[in-house]
Design an enzyme around this catalytic site. Sequence first.
Site, PDB file in Angstrom:
ATOM      1  N   LYS A 196       0.860  -1.200   0.000  1.00 41.82           N
ATOM      2  CA  LYS A 196       0.000   0.000   0.000  1.00 41.82           C
ATOM      3  C   LYS A 196       0.887   1.238   0.000  1.00 41.82           C
ATOM      4  O   LYS A 196       1.461   1.604   1.022  1.00 41.82           O
ATOM      5  CB  LYS A 196      -0.938   0.045   1.208  1.00 41.82           C
ATOM      6  N   GLY A 249       6.595   5.025   8.576  1.00 41.16           N
ATOM      7  CA  GLY A 249       5.734   6.194   8.655  1.00 41.16           C
ATOM      8  C   GLY A 249       5.841   6.823  10.025  1.00 41.16           C
ATOM      9  O   GLY A 249       6.844   6.641  10.729  1.00 41.16           O
ATOM     10  N   SER A 250       4.795   7.525  10.410  1.00 38.00           N
ATOM     11  CA  SER A 250       4.858   8.284  11.661  1.00 38.00           C
ATOM     12  C   SER A 250       4.711   7.368  12.871  1.00 38.00           C
ATOM     13  O   SER A 250       4.131   6.283  12.790  1.00 38.00           O
ATOM     14  CB  SER A 250       3.734   9.319  11.673  1.00 38.00           C
ATOM     15  N   GLY A 254       2.235   4.205  13.526  1.00 41.58           N
ATOM     16  CA  GLY A 254       2.916   2.963  13.931  1.00 41.58           C
ATOM     17  C   GLY A 254       2.237   2.325  15.143  1.00 41.58           C
ATOM     18  O   GLY A 254       2.095   1.104  15.229  1.00 41.58           O
ATOM     19  N   GLU A 271       9.405   1.313  11.084  1.00 42.57           N
ATOM     20  CA  GLU A 271      10.426   2.371  10.942  1.00 42.57           C
ATOM     21  C   GLU A 271       9.684   3.688  11.106  1.00 42.57           C
ATOM     22  O   GLU A 271       8.872   4.044  10.256  1.00 42.57           O
ATOM     23  CB  GLU A 271      11.067   2.323   9.556  1.00 42.57           C
ATOM     24  N   CYS A 305      13.256  11.159   7.704  1.00 45.41           N
ATOM     25  CA  CYS A 305      13.050  10.639   9.068  1.00 45.41           C
ATOM     26  C   CYS A 305      14.283  10.864   9.944  1.00 45.41           C
ATOM     27  O   CYS A 305      14.163  11.071  11.138  1.00 45.41           O
ATOM     28  CB  CYS A 305      12.712   9.159   8.998  1.00 45.41           C
ATOM     29  N   GLU A 401       8.974  16.246  15.912  1.00 49.40           N
ATOM     30  CA  GLU A 401       9.421  16.038  14.534  1.00 49.40           C
ATOM     31  C   GLU A 401       8.647  16.993  13.630  1.00 49.40           C
ATOM     32  O   GLU A 401       7.415  16.954  13.573  1.00 49.40           O
ATOM     33  CB  GLU A 401       9.141  14.592  14.106  1.00 49.40           C
TER      34      GLU A 401
END
Length: 498
Positions: A196, A249-250, A254, A271, A305, A401
């Site tokens: 996806k 992703g974030s 996650g 990750e 990231c 972030e």
Amino acid sequence: MFSTTLESAFVSDTVRKFLLDGPKKLLIGGKWVDGQLGRTFHSIDPATGQPLAEICEAGEEDVHLAVQAARTALDGPWRNVSPAERGRLLWQLADLIEQHSEELSQLESLDTGKPVTETSFVDIAFTVDHFRYFAGWTTKITGETLPVSFPGSYLTYTRREPIGVVGAIVPWNFPLMITSWKLAPALACGNTVVLKPSEMTPLTAIRLGELVMEAGFPPGVVNIVPGYGQSAGAALSKHPGVDKITFTGSTRVGRDILQNSSTNFKRVSLELGGKSPNIVFPDADMDAVAGGIMMSIFFNQGEVCCAGSRLYLHKRIYDQVLAKVCERAQAIRQGVGVDPSTQMGPLVSEAHMQRVLSYIEKGRAEGGKVLTGGTKNSDQGYFVQPTVLEATDDMFVAREEIFGPVLAVMPFEDVSDVVQRANHTEYGLAAGVWSSDVKTALQVAHALKAGTVWVNGYSLLDPVSPWGGFKQSGIGREMGRYALEHFTEVKSVWLNLT
Ligand code: NAD
């Protein structure tokens, strides 16, 4: 009306035709199909805010069909493909990506906004390297024999077997490259995949699907379901037929994925986000430092990231380095990503640009001093100026972030001061240390709680070297042989010899 960027001389006829020849479909069981929802969405050009291409939207039912197709391939043709043949297919795919690298670079650049020089030398080149690296592993995934002490005589050995159907969920900042971090090891280990891509940047994943079929992978080994996170992404992470989720992703998403995966105890590797410290000691090579800082925060518009978004400068060199960084930040040429002279593109979306601008405002409101940048950079598109801001550790801009071209700078006194402050974060993805004293550099590198520490460099990645985070920056490691552990199950076999 499609984006005017498509009319520019920087875009090839092949890319233009691919984008306008829509709507782009879903890849399920080796066939390109419409979504069951009967809906489409647009990929947007971040340089203009106009549509680039129309894409069929995958929903829960499509995810289900894709998982079924992946299971059928896993239990059928893919199981009988030898490790050597899997390696050959992966290598063939790498060759095809390389042959189409110009086209893929342009597509990635249009979809994300980032400079085409970066997509060609980083995104696409690393994708090729990644598939080649894991092509080499297919014939080297071994078990071991074990000297058990059980009474009698036994041959006990382990096998590394594929986990099964892998759901791969990918972000928008390095769409194709991060896809390769997941697809290459998953396929090398004999799994099948439902991918996806991010709803914001699905184009290179769709083109990759065409190349996967051209390379000769059996139908259903790779399925592609472009759709939204809340629907298609959540359906994948909840689906009982999925054995493993690999997600980038974030940290917020996650956490949802971890919860959704618990329905059938999926294997999960994550990750996630970061707020990485970049630490400069006074004995560092100052010419290298300036370039390193620019690279650490302004590469890819700061949508990285591992961005070195917290810069710690030793108080003796604070003013000197800061002046250089501001000067270089002001000289960055912003423009449309597909123009080869562009050094920094727009941010990926209107919403993301607004978020980044609001972080800068919050920094100002908390007393941070904006030394350069700090605003939108164009009436059209989602451009934000490279921004340097003097901050303190407790400020929002130094803790959260931001995922944009915003650097928070702080002075420090000595090793113990800076290590303690650098580690004072919920994240632990990466860090940079700059010093010509090897003792200082390694002392700090070993004390930092981060999955990767670069000494006298930044943002260096290689398929051989493991990648992943401490703390809330993730679970597990991608790349290198460490990735194989996350795409295989270990089985012990006991053979009674008496
Ligand atoms: P995001 O978490 O919003 O989305 C990532 C992917 O998850 C997208 O495909 C999205 O559609 C999907 N998604 C969203 N909600 C979902 C849900 N509820 N269930 C399942 N899937 C869902 O992240 P993003 O904005 O695309 O990317 C930026 C983030 O990614 C940053 O936090 C960045 O640090 C992180 N990132 C980490 C790494 C790494 O290697 N650690 C690399 C790149 C990006």
